[in-house]
Design an enzyme around this catalytic site. Structure first.
Site, mmCIF file in Angstrom:
data_model
loop_
_atom_site.group_PDB
_atom_site.id
_atom_site.type_symbol
_atom_site.label_atom_id
_atom_site.label_comp_id
_atom_site.label_asym_id
_atom_site.label_seq_id
_atom_site.Cartn_x
_atom_site.Cartn_y
_atom_site.Cartn_z
ATOM 1 C CE LYS A 79 -3.904 1.891 2.446
ATOM 2 N NZ LYS A 79 -5.062 1.961 3.454
ATOM 3 C CB SER A 154 -8.522 3.314 2.461
ATOM 4 O OG SER A 154 -7.432 2.902 3.718
ATOM 5 C CB SER A 178 -8.537 0.730 5.785
ATOM 6 O OG SER A 178 -9.530 1.748 5.543
#
Ligand SMILES: [Zn+2]
Lengths: 490, 492
Positions: A79, A154, A178
């Protein structure tokens, strides 16, 4: 055999007996990214050369007979909220478009030390604020199961990458769900570790007291191995737990016989999709058949957790994001009248709508005269949630419920309705407020889209939690498990 | 300056109320929340890392040594050390603040509720200490162009070397009543910090600085008047002048029928006056909240007891002990104790010698010579043994006081022992009666009128005659012997 179909431990077996090399696995992953990412947009930056270089190093080390861990040579999608030395890191924000960090996050260092091959940096909601990856400053990621739908957020980029076979492993962060929610929406395993189990050093902060780094994988065993690799005390993070157990995997196959599981009534809200409820109920029955003792329980404070979270997280983010002012890094507005004007115009131009909304909300919640009414009150709710959970753990080893109220929803459907979007996190947020651990494990499909079962454990209860998830996954069986999404065609 | 010197308007009707917030950089080897060095004066932005630059993703880790230093200060100021204290974030935007928030302590400081006794012209005033807390320093901006302040500058440069250096803020109660008291408090506090060894407390390098709240109220009133904050005073002299000016300014405003406004003012050292700062610069809501990246500080009783047991002798105790041991007056004791280096030097020389003589030399001639030869106590080339040796020669009558001053000055440029210098320069005192008698006779013969006056009872003129003999012997004559011989020669 397509190497991108394999899990990390399957790859490791092939590396060990010489049927495959890390370079081959990495090349296969990069090819798959090249073939699918134009449509999916899971990655913001692909570091192919670096990935191949580290894959070669692992292969050479293996040839020399050096002992290697279970994840050596396995490709991973990272990420873009964890800083990587010399590699652009954006946190999904235009304000950090050109930002190249001078250091590696502790998690990144631990991954590199274990020979994990980092393929690149994945898309995300800007500064991890969102539940659909539509808030990325660089455009949304698509769900590999149905590319008209969101992958969740997210950490949607990493989740989509793992689901689409671009990488067997992914790293996400979970501030209010998330990791778990996109794992559920993409049909993979996602773990939100105990707060403090994994170092936050080098994790670009959204809400410091809630953020935690965790793994994505196609099965529980891989997720457990990856969590074990990134967990552990870090002297650079003073909230890092000093003496957490290092072993999370050796008892993975011990089963759930006799395990006490509390089914949380508040996690079965009205409005939850019937298909989701059906898969989760079936999943709970399966756990019971396997020997777990199920009992319903009630945690009334969960009702207020969402509201408390949407005060605490914005409050912390308003402060954490203050450093993006155009003075030292990233975007800087040109031709400003003075320094205040420059800061205002930089932030105006660099932040997206959701980030601005939360910064303003948080600034308001912390301001003189409102602190007690908002932030202070929210902290009281947080304490209440924690206490209720602690009390529940006196009766139960684990708590269970759905991960998210719906399956993946169409891109754009909730984009203009922040409150509807926030409801996506309603089942995951209490765990972050309490700092507990939780996993989302695939529980089947509803209308052809994945549904996640959430198992929640007390702080440092990962080993037990993963054991239950593994038993569940094994019993559900690979034949019904959506290991691979439909083929993606641009 | 004129305003300070001018007769104080309404000084008798109004009472000045002063509280001081002292910021002091701690002398730890590394910064408050990272491992960067804290050396002063390094090339800009060379003592920085991701943490003190507030790089995205970086996290603070509290420096245990700094916590210990702050607790020592609290204990020396008779504070209670909180069992649990917490860092907060103080949010405001400023380019020299890397994170745009400062990590500080807010409503749960490390040390609370103490006091410091301050000697003001021989009278002891007890000043309450509200709290002592820890925080990090900011970077330093250099504004190029215009007035050198941020507004109107062409561009600004920022040096983050100072960002993250540990600071303590020591907040006094509004217990001070005059510029003299404010200065005495600041001086005493500085002496305490130096004695504790927790800071170099160098005002000229900005490692110690003051924010002062000044208000006035009618004598006898319990309520506080409108408060003015004077920011960033960085010397005892400007502290004194700024407070004196500001109290006087406030009295004048009221005397002229004006109204005081609560504001922050800036002291202009060159112009000798306070001026309002642009209110925009300080109209800030700091939005304090607990720093989520740091766990609370837990101060256990054994840790606190250990620190307490380990406290060095503090200036007040030291003064009392020194006054007792030496019989020196309070003022001289105070002077000696103010600087640990001076005190150590004094004590080394005074061992086995008359403390009064040693004190007068250390405070007098030695200080004059240090200035003359551009030295400080730290670089003083006259080791205690050499000054001691010189004073021994003086008390033995080997040299006169006048000659001893020459010898001391010589020791600044020579490494020789005092005896060698006396020998080399022929400064040994003449105590030989025969040798002096001839000089005495010559002087008496040359000054018949003075001799006559002496015989007539004006014994004071003897000094003039002694002076003449000293001059003739280039200061080498033993003055006691000379006056004996003179008395005999004239009176005989
Ligand atoms: Zn540093």
């Amino acid at each position: 055999m397509d190497l991108t179909d394999l899990t990390a431990h399957e790859l490791a077996e092939r590396f060990a007996d010489g049927r495959a090399t890390a370079v081959q696995a990495t090349e296969a992953a990069l090819e798959r990214i090249a073939a699918t990412d134009e449509l999916l947009h899971a990655f913001l930056t692909v570091t192919g050369d670096q990935a191949l270089k580290s894959a070669r190093e692992v292969d050479q080390a293996r040839e020399r007979g050096e002992p290697l861990g279970p994840l050596a040579g396995v490709p991973l999608a990272l990420k873009d909220v964890l800083v990587t030395k010399g590699v652009r890191t954006t946190a999904g924000s235009r304000i950090l478009d050109e930002f190249v960090p001078p250091y590696d996050a502790t998690v990144v260092r631990r991954l590199r030390d274990r020979g994990v091959v980092i393929l690149g940096k994945t898309n995300m909601d800007e500064f991890a604020m969102g539940s659909s990856t539509e808030n990325s400053g660089f455009g949304p990621t698509r769900n590999p199961w149905d590319t008209t739908r969101v992958p969740g957020g997210s950490s949607g980029g990493s989740a989509a990458a793992v689901a689409a076979g671009q990488a067997p492993l992914g790293i996400g962060t979970d501030t209010g769900g998330s990791i778990r929610q996109p794992a559920a929406l993409c049909g993979i395993v996602g773990v939100k570790p105990t707060y403090g189990l994994v170092s936050r050093y080098g994790l670009i902060a959204f809400a410091s007291s809630l953020d935690q780094v965790g793994p994505f994988a196609r099965d529980v065993r891989d997720a457990a191995d990856l969590l074990e690799a990134i967990a552990g005390h870090d002297p650079m993070d003073s909230t890092s737990i000093p003496d957490a157990p290092a072993d999370l995997t050796s008892r993975l196959s011990d089963g759930v016989d006799g395990l006490r599981v509390g089914v949380v009534r508040e996690l079965f809200l009205e409005g939850t999709e019937p298909g989701v409820l059906a898969r989760v109920r079936e999943g709970l029955d399966r756990l019971e058949r396997l020997g777990a003792r199920l009992e319903e329980c009630s945690l009334p404070s969960f009702e207020y957790a969402l509201s408390a979270y949407y005060l605490i997280a914005p409050a912390e983010c308003s402060s954490n994001l203050a450093r993006y002012d155009g003075v030292r890094w990233g975007l800087r507005a040109k031709d400003s009248a003075d320094v205040v004007d420059m800061m205002q115009r930089t932030r105006q131009a660099g932040f997206g709508a959701e980030v601005k909304r939360r910064v303003m909300l948080g600034t308001y919640a912390l301001s003189a005269g409102y602190y007690d009414a908002y932030y202070g009150q929210a902290q009281k709710v947080r304490t209440l949630v924690r206490r209720e959970l602690d009390a529940a753990y006196e009766r139960f080893d684990l708590l269970a419920g759905p991960t998210a109220p719906t399956v993946a929803f169409p891109i754009g459907e909730k984009a203009d309705d922040p409150l509807a979007m926030y409801l996506n996190d309603v089942f995951t947020i209490p765990v972050n407020l309490a700092g507990n651990a939780a996993v989302s494990v695939p529980a089947g499909l509803s209308d052809g889209l994945p549904v996640g079962l959430q198992l929640i454990a007390p702080a440092l209860g990962e080993a037990t939690m993963l054991r239950a998830a593994w038993a569940f996954e094994q019993d559900l069986g690979l034949s019904t498990r959506p290991t691979r999404p439909q083929e993606v065609r641009p | 300056m004129t305003a300070v010197v001018a007769p104080e308007v309404g000084a008798r009707q109004y009472e000045t109320v002063i509280g001081i917030e002292t910021h002091c950089e701690l002398g730890t080897a590394t910064k408050m929340f990272c491992a960067c060095p804290t050396v002063f004066g390094a090339e800009p932005n060379t003592q920085v890392c991701p943490v003190c630059l507030g790089e995205p993703g970086s996290l603070p880790v509290a420096n245990g040594r700094a916590v210990e230093f702050a607790a020592r200060i609290g204990l020396a100021l008779h504070c209670r050390i909180a069992e649990r204290s917490q860092f907060h974030r103080k949010n405001y935007f400023y380019p020299d603040m890397p994170k745009n928030y400062q990590i500080s302590q807010y409503d749960e400081p490390l040390c609370v509720g103490g006091w410091l006794d301050v000697d003001v012209e021989g009278e002891v005033r007890r000043v309450g200490i509200t709290r002592v807390h820890l925080e990090e320093d900011t970077g330093k901006s250099l504004h190029v162009g215009a007035t050198g302040r941020i507004h109107g500058a062409d561009y600004s440069l920022v040096d983050y070397n100072r960002a993250g250096i540990p600071l303590v803020e020591i907040v006094s109660e509004p217990d001070l009543r005059s510029a003299e008291e404010a200065r005495a408090y600041a001086e005493e506090l500085r002496a305490v910090l130096l004695a504790l060894g927790v800071s170099d407390a160098k005002l000229e390098e900005g490692s110690m600085r003051f924010d002062v709240n000044v208000s006035i109220r009618p004598v006898g009133h319990a309520e506080f008047g409108t408060k003015v904050e004077l920011k960033n005073l960085n010397s005892l002299r400007s502290l004194y002048r700024a407070v004196a000016y500001e109290a006087d300014r406030q009295r004048r405003v009221l005397a002229d029928g004006g109204r005081l406004v609560q504001e922050t003012r800036h002291w202009d050292e060159g112009a000798g006056r306070t001026e309002p700062m642009r209110s925009k610069e300080f109209a800030t809501d700091y939005r304090y909240f607990p720093e989520p990246d740091l766990i609370p500080i837990e101060a256990t009783a054994p840790w606190v007891d250990g620190l307490r047991a380990d406290l060095p002798e503090l200036p007040a105790e030291r003064r009392a002990r020194l006054a007792e041991a030496t019989g020196l007056p309070a003022k001289e004791v105070g002077w000696l104790v103010r600087d640990p280096e001076v005190l150590a030097y004094f004590q080394a020389v005074a061992t086995g010698r008359d403390p009064k003589v040693v004190a007068s030399w250390v405070m007098g001639e030695l200080q004059r010579d240090l200035r003359e030869f551009d030295h400080t106590m730290a670089s003083n080339p006259v080791e205690p043994e050499r000054l001691g040796g010189l004073l021994d020669l003086l008390s033995a009558g080997t040299v006169s006081a006048t000659a001893a001053k020459d010898v001391l000055a010589e020791m600044f440029t020579s490494e020789a022992s005092p005896a060698t210098i006396v020998e080399r320069k022929g400064l040994a005192q003449i105590s030989d009666t025969g040798e002096l008698e001839a000089v005495v006779e010559r002087v008496v013969a040359a000054n018949p009128d003075l001799a006559e006056k002496f015989r007539g009872g004006k014994r004071g003129v003897l000094g003039a005659l002694v002076g003449q003999v000293m001059r003739e012997t280039r200061g080498r004559a033993n003055p006691k012997l000379v006056s004996d011989l003179l008395e005999r020669a004239i009176g005989g």
